[in-house]
Design an enzyme around this catalytic site. Structure first.
Site, mmCIF file in Angstrom:
data_model
loop_
_atom_site.group_PDB
_atom_site.id
_atom_site.type_symbol
_atom_site.label_atom_id
_atom_site.label_comp_id
_atom_site.label_asym_id
_atom_site.label_seq_id
_atom_site.Cartn_x
_atom_site.Cartn_y
_atom_site.Cartn_z
ATOM 1 N N ARG A 50 -33.312 -54.057 19.879
ATOM 2 C CA ARG A 50 -32.801 -53.217 18.782
ATOM 3 C C ARG A 50 -31.288 -53.361 18.656
ATOM 4 O O ARG A 50 -30.724 -53.322 17.566
ATOM 5 C CB ARG A 50 -33.185 -51.739 19.001
ATOM 6 C CG ARG A 50 -32.452 -50.800 18.040
ATOM 7 C CD ARG A 50 -33.169 -49.503 17.714
ATOM 8 N NE ARG A 50 -33.839 -48.867 18.820
ATOM 9 C CZ ARG A 50 -33.247 -48.191 19.802
ATOM 10 N NH1 ARG A 50 -31.926 -48.084 19.860
ATOM 11 N NH2 ARG A 50 -33.963 -47.640 20.758
ATOM 12 N N TYR A 102 -29.233 -53.020 -9.147
ATOM 13 C CA TYR A 102 -30.609 -53.219 -8.701
ATOM 14 C C TYR A 102 -31.301 -51.840 -8.633
ATOM 15 O O TYR A 102 -30.745 -50.880 -8.083
ATOM 16 C CB TYR A 102 -30.571 -53.874 -7.317
ATOM 17 C CG TYR A 102 -31.916 -54.038 -6.695
ATOM 18 C CD1 TYR A 102 -32.820 -54.967 -7.195
ATOM 19 C CD2 TYR A 102 -32.298 -53.265 -5.607
ATOM 20 C CE1 TYR A 102 -34.072 -55.112 -6.627
ATOM 21 C CE2 TYR A 102 -33.551 -53.414 -5.033
ATOM 22 C CZ TYR A 102 -34.424 -54.333 -5.550
ATOM 23 O OH TYR A 102 -35.662 -54.476 -4.989
ATOM 24 N N ASP A 174 -22.507 -56.107 -3.726
ATOM 25 C CA ASP A 174 -23.834 -56.669 -3.471
ATOM 26 C C ASP A 174 -23.791 -58.097 -4.010
ATOM 27 O O ASP A 174 -23.740 -58.308 -5.220
ATOM 28 C CB ASP A 174 -24.910 -55.830 -4.177
ATOM 29 C CG ASP A 174 -26.325 -56.342 -3.913
ATOM 30 O OD1 ASP A 174 -26.482 -57.554 -3.639
ATOM 31 O OD2 ASP A 174 -27.276 -55.541 -3.996
ATOM 32 N N LYS A 199 -33.826 -63.014 -0.835
ATOM 33 C CA LYS A 199 -33.673 -63.795 -2.063
ATOM 34 C C LYS A 199 -33.163 -65.205 -1.733
ATOM 35 O O LYS A 199 -33.892 -65.973 -1.156
ATOM 36 C CB LYS A 199 -32.772 -63.035 -3.032
ATOM 37 C CG LYS A 199 -33.106 -61.526 -3.133
ATOM 38 C CD LYS A 199 -34.458 -61.244 -3.763
ATOM 39 C CE LYS A 199 -34.924 -59.805 -3.635
ATOM 40 N NZ LYS A 199 -34.045 -58.783 -4.166
HETATM 41 C C1 LIG Z 1 -33.868 -57.422 -3.935
HETATM 42 C C2 LIG Z 1 -32.519 -56.830 -4.032
HETATM 43 C C3 LIG Z 1 -32.131 -55.809 -3.167
HETATM 44 C C4 LIG Z 1 -33.082 -55.202 -2.155
HETATM 45 O O1 LIG Z 1 -33.435 -56.105 -1.155
HETATM 46 P P1 LIG Z 1 -34.843 -56.077 -0.361
HETATM 47 O O2 LIG Z 1 -34.707 -57.233 0.553
HETATM 48 O O3 LIG Z 1 -35.926 -56.219 -1.388
HETATM 49 O O4 LIG Z 1 -34.912 -54.767 0.348
HETATM 50 C C5 LIG Z 1 -30.833 -55.324 -3.277
HETATM 51 N N1 LIG Z 1 -29.975 -55.813 -4.194
HETATM 52 C C6 LIG Z 1 -30.321 -56.799 -5.042
HETATM 53 C C7 LIG Z 1 -29.333 -57.293 -6.042
HETATM 54 C C8 LIG Z 1 -31.598 -57.338 -4.996
HETATM 55 O O5 LIG Z 1 -31.946 -58.302 -5.849
#
Ligand SMILES: *Cc1c(COP(=O)(O)O)cnc(C)c1O
Length: 381
Positions: A50, A102, A174, A199
């Site tokens: 962890r 998002y 982000d 992603k």
């Molecule tokens: C998909 C996404 C998230 C969330 O990520 P997860 O891995 O699905 O929890 C946050 N910000 C953006 C811009 C995203 O495309």
């Protein structure tokens, strides 16, 4: 002289990367929950997974190298990383955010952030004047996505940095949509970068992951302490999968971007397509700002068609492209933001952003671009 980014996707900083047993070229998956102590009060450097794990540590160092970060924590999902980000603030703090964030981020801010006593304002951050107007006495941070999701608005990160400095705020970005291969907000003055590693970083639509990187030692120490306390960590196996995906980040993103540019031009001349939102088109309002702060336009694009019937027809008829949420992977995916990513957003706000029944979002993969065009051609009918 440091290595180029293509090399760092594969080798990290190398001088920091450990030599693996038996000369293994890829890191072993240290599938263990705990580590034996060599003696009383002694440690091998890892005690309990962890807190830290060698496979995950190599991944964290690689992401730090790609983002130019002081430290990075690897989390189980992007949302886990964003939730950790909220923990940096005390009750009463106000955060100014991009208005088409998002959808999951809007949900976590509203459901968890507000219950913890945090406040959020949503403004069009592509207009710095609106951001400054929204700053209040208790504002502690700016939370930005650029390009934004799904309307591809571009926010000027240097202008945000200036505002953050002037008002003593943290700048959080982000960076999921462009990935560190195309944009490095920490180098432009951001304090924290978050990613959905699910992603582009993983890149194969097969693994969930998230990252929080920071340029500041004080934030890193706070985040590390929270991270091991709440248990947001990425498993050793998933850490390995993201490391494997990262090795091809540069070639994937190059190909995805080249396909996206061709698709954007093709869509623009299609009679049933009314508008194309792609940051790589010179007529895009954010084109110049994006050129100034990134190394490319990426492979996310949205488009508006002539009628709801056409939009629904595309989703029903695509064969090669999957009608699925998520983005950034080798497979091309198409989504209907009105029903999916922005399904929870109130109608008036959605309409104001232009997320209507004729609006579609496409994440372009690495397939043969002629095959993608043929698929869209038949699906548009
Ligand atoms: C998909 C996404 C998230 C969330 O990520 P997860 O891995 O699905 O929890 C946050 N910000 C953006 C811009 C995203 O495309």
């Amino acid at each position: 002289m440091g290595y180029g980014i293509e090399t760092r996707c594969i080798h990290g900083e190398k001088n920091e990367v450990m030599e693996h047993s038996y000369g293994a070229v890829s890191i072993p998956i240290y599938q263990t929950a705990t580590f034996a102590h060599p003696g009383i009060g002694e440690t091998t450097g890892h005690n309990y997974t962890r807190e830290s794990n060698p496979t995950r540590e190599e991944l964290e160092k690689t992401i730090s190298s790609l983002e130019g970060a002081f430290d990075t924590v690897a989390c189980s999902t992007g949302m886990a990383a964003i939730s950790l980000c909220l923990e940096v603030f005390d009750s009463g703090a106000h955060i100014v955010c991009t208005d088409d964030l998002y959808g999951g981020s809007v949900r976590i801010f509203g459901v968890i952030g507000e219950r913890r006593g945090l406040q959020f304002s949503y403004v069009d951050t592509s207009d710095a004047a609106q951001v400054e107007e929204a700053i209040k006495e208790n504002t502690k941070a700016l939370y930005i996505e650029t390009p934004s999701n799904p309307t591809m608005k571009v926010t000027d990160l240097s202008a945000m940095k200036e505002l953050a400095q002037k008002h003593g705020l943290l700048l959080i970005v982000d960076n999921t949509f462009l990935s560190p291969y195309l944009q490095n907000p920490l180098e432009l003055g951001a304090d924290i970068v978050v990613h959905s590693g699910t992603k582009f970083l993983g890149g194969h639509n097969d693994t969930l992951a998230g990252f929080l990187s920071t340029s500041r030692q004080d934030i890193a120490e706070r985040v590390r302490a929270l991270y091991k306390t709440v248990g947001s960590c990425l498993s050793p196996f998933d850490s390995f999968l993201i490391l494997r995906g990262l090795k091809t980040l540069a070639v994937r993103v190059e190909r995805q971007q080249s396909n996206a540019g061709k698709l954007a031009s093709w869509l623009k001349q299609h009679p049933k397509v009314k508008q194309v939102y792609y940051v790589g088109l010179p007529e895009h309002p954010g084109f110049e700002v994006n050129c100034k702060q990134s190394r490319g336009a990426g492979s996310m694009l949205s488009f508006r068609v002539d009628a709801e019937e056409t939009a629904r027809g595309v989703l029903e008829r695509v064969k090669l492209i999957s009608y699925a949420e998520s983005l950034g992977g080798v497979e091309s995916l198409i989504t209907y933001p009105m029903l999916q990513t922005h399904g929870d957003v109130p109608v008036e706000i959605r309409e104001k952003l232009g997320i209507t029944e004729t609006f579609l979002r496409l994440s372009v993969g690495i397939e043969n671009v002629e095959d993608l065009i043929a698929d869209l051609e038949q699906a548009l009918g």
